[in-house]
Design a protein around this motif. Structure first.
Motif, mmCIF file in Angstrom:
data_model
loop_
_atom_site.group_PDB
_atom_site.id
_atom_site.type_symbol
_atom_site.label_atom_id
_atom_site.label_comp_id
_atom_site.label_asym_id
_atom_site.label_seq_id
_atom_site.Cartn_x
_atom_site.Cartn_y
_atom_site.Cartn_z
ATOM 1 N N ASP A 345 0.623 33.400 28.602
ATOM 2 C CA ASP A 345 1.987 33.935 28.535
ATOM 3 C C ASP A 345 2.634 34.101 29.908
ATOM 4 O OD1 ASP A 345 1.922 34.051 25.777
ATOM 5 O OD2 ASP A 345 1.127 36.098 25.740
ATOM 6 N N GLU A 348 3.647 30.778 31.199
ATOM 7 C CA GLU A 348 4.770 30.257 30.432
ATOM 8 C C GLU A 348 6.074 30.893 30.899
ATOM 9 O OE1 GLU A 348 4.460 30.176 26.243
ATOM 10 O OE2 GLU A 348 2.539 29.112 26.215
ATOM 11 N N TRP A 349 6.034 32.189 31.186
ATOM 12 C CA TRP A 349 7.234 32.857 31.675
ATOM 13 C C TRP A 349 7.642 32.319 33.042
ATOM 14 C CZ3 TRP A 349 11.081 35.150 29.598
ATOM 15 C CH2 TRP A 349 10.930 35.832 28.387
ATOM 16 N N ARG A 352 9.465 29.041 32.450
ATOM 17 C CA ARG A 352 10.805 29.229 31.889
ATOM 18 C C ARG A 352 11.772 29.762 32.945
ATOM 19 N NH1 ARG A 352 9.156 32.270 26.211
ATOM 20 N NH2 ARG A 352 8.015 30.516 25.281
#
Length: 363
Positions: A345, A348-349, A352
Motif C-alpha cells: 500500500d 502504491e501511494w 499515485r
C-alpha cells in the motif's frame, strides 16, 4: 574496441568525459608510435546537443568546488559525438535546442559497436529504442544497461548479450554541455541472466571466469584507468535489489516534498515514513525469496548523509516536468507484491502521488 555511450544526460556526459580524458592521455603517451586508438562515441538525443558539444566542447568538473575543464571531443583521437532524432526520447531537450541553429553536421556513424553503455532512463527503453539499437549491434556486441529500478518485461532480444551495471557515482548536469562529478562511488557490472533470463546471458554466465579475455575486461580496465571504481559482480541481482530498495525509499519522498536528500532526516516523522517504505519492501522481498539485509536501512541513512545536498533524479524530473522512473522503482516493488499475492500500500501511494505530479490534466 569501439564503445558507444547512449544518452546525453548526467551519467552519459560523466562517463564519456572521464573516458575521453583518459584516452586522450593515453594517445599523448603513444604519439609517434603506431598506436591505433580505440573508438569512443557519444549518442545524444538531439543533433543540436551533439553539434553544440562538437563546436563548444563539454564543460567538466571533477567536483562541485573544482575548476571547470573544457573537453573538445573532436580534438581527441577516436572520440566522436552524434545526435539521434527519432520517435523515442533519450532526454528532454533544453529550450535552446528547438531554436538554436547550427551550421555543422555531426559525424555520420555507420560502424557497429563492440560495447554499448546505456545511460538512458527506463522510460526511454521502448520498442522504438530497441529497433534503433539493433542497427548498432553485431553478433558479439555486449550491452551494459545502467538504469535505476527494475524491468519485469522481456524487452531484450534473446540473442543479445546484456549486462547490468549498478553505480553510485554522482553526476549533476548543469546544462546540455556541462556536467559535475558530484560524488565518487562504485560501479559493479554483472551478467543479466538472473534478471532477464536471456539465453545469451546464460551462456555468458557459464564462461564468466574467462571474462579477463573479453570485452567486459576491456571495459573494466578502461573505467578503472579513467578513475572509476569498477568491478565485476558475482551477485549483481543482490546489488540491483539493494539499490532498488534505496531508490524506492529516497527518490519518491524527495520528489514529493521537493527537498534535497539530506532533508529526509530532518524530522522523526519523515524517518518514520521512510521506515514504513523500507519495511514494506523488505516484506515483499521476503515473500519472493529475494535476499535482503537489515543493514540496508543503515545504507539508506548513509546515502542521505553522504548526498545531503544532492537533488535526486526523480526530483529533478518532477521539477522539470518530465516523466519519472517511478513505474520501475516503486512500481517494481508493487509488481513483486502482486506476484506473491500481497499488497504494498505505501508504495502504491507513492506511485499515485508521483504520477499525479507529472500527469497532464484530464479534459
Amino acid at each position: 574496441m569501439r564503445i558507444d555511450i547512449v544518452g546525453g544526460g548526467s551519467l552519459g556526459l560523466l562517463f564519456f568525459s572521464k573516458l575521453a580524458l583518459s584516452w586522450h592521455t593515453d594517445d599523448m603517451e603513444h604519439q609517434g608510435n603506431d598506436h591505433q586508438p580505440d573508438r569512443l562515441h557519444l549518442w545524444t538525443r538531439t543533433k543540436a546537443q551533439a553539434q553544440h558539444i562538437c563546436q563548444e566542447g563539454i564543460l567538466f568538473q571533477t567536483g562541485q568546488d573544482q575548476p571547470v575543464q573544457k573537453l573538445l571531443p573532436t580534438s581527441i583521437s577516436g572520440c566522436s559525438v552524434a545526435g539521434v532524432e527519432g520517435s523515442f526520447k533519450l532526454e528532454q531537450a533544453a529550450p535552446y535546442e528547438h531554436t538554436t541553429p547550427y551550421e555543422h553536421a555531426t559525424e555520420t556513424i555507420t560502424e557497429k559497436a563492440d560495447l554499448i553503455l546505456l545511460t538512458v532512463k527506463q522510460q526511454h527503453v521502448n520498442r522504438e529504442f530497441i529497433q534503433w539499437l539493433s542497427e548498432r549491434v553485431h553478433k558479439h556486441t555486449i550491452i551494459v544497461t545502467m538504469q535505476n529500478g527494475l524491468r519485469t518485461d522481456r524487452i531484450w532480444p534473446d540473442a543479445w548479450q546484456v549486462y547490468v551495471a549498478v553505480t553510485t557515482e554522482g553526476a549533476k548536469k548543469l546544462s546540455p554541455v556541462w556536467v559535475v562529478h558530484s560524488g565518487h562511488g562504485a560501479t559493479s557490472i554483472g551478467d543479466a541472466a538472473a534478471l532477464y533470463g536471456t539465453s545469451a546471458a546464460r551462456d555468458m554466465a557459464k564462461s564468466i571466469q574467462h571474462y579477463d579475455e573479453g570485452t567486459i575486461a576491456f571495459l573494466l580496465k578502461s573505467l578503472t584507468k579513467a578513475g572509476f571504481n569498477a568491478s565485476l559482480s558475482k551477485d549483481i541481482k543482490l546489488e540491483v535489489y539493494r539499490k532498488l530498495m534505496i531508490n524506492a525509499v529516497i527518490n519518491p519522498l524527495t520528489a514529493l516534498w521537493r527537498i534535497a536528500n539530506g532533508e529526509l532526516l530532518a524530522s522523526k516523522s519523515r524517518i518514520m515514513i521512510m521506515r514504513q517504505l523500507f519495511d514494506e519492501a523488505a516484506a515483499v522481498y521476503g515473500k519472493n525469496d529475494i535476499g535482503w539485509s537489515e543493514s540496508w536501512w543503515n545504507d539508506i541513512l548513509q546515502v542521505c548523509c553522504a548526498t545531503s545536498a544532492n537533488t535526486s533524479s526523480m526530483l529533478a524530473d518532477v521539477l522539470n516536468g518530465r516523466p519519472t522512473e517511478i513505474s520501475w522503482i516503486n512500481g517494481a516493488i508493487i509488481g513483486l507484491a502482486r506476484r506473491a499475492n500481497m499488497k504494498a500500500d505505501a508504495h502504491e501511494w507513492m506511485c499515485r502521488l508521483i504520477e499525479s505530479l507529472t500527469t497532464e490534466e484530464a479534459d
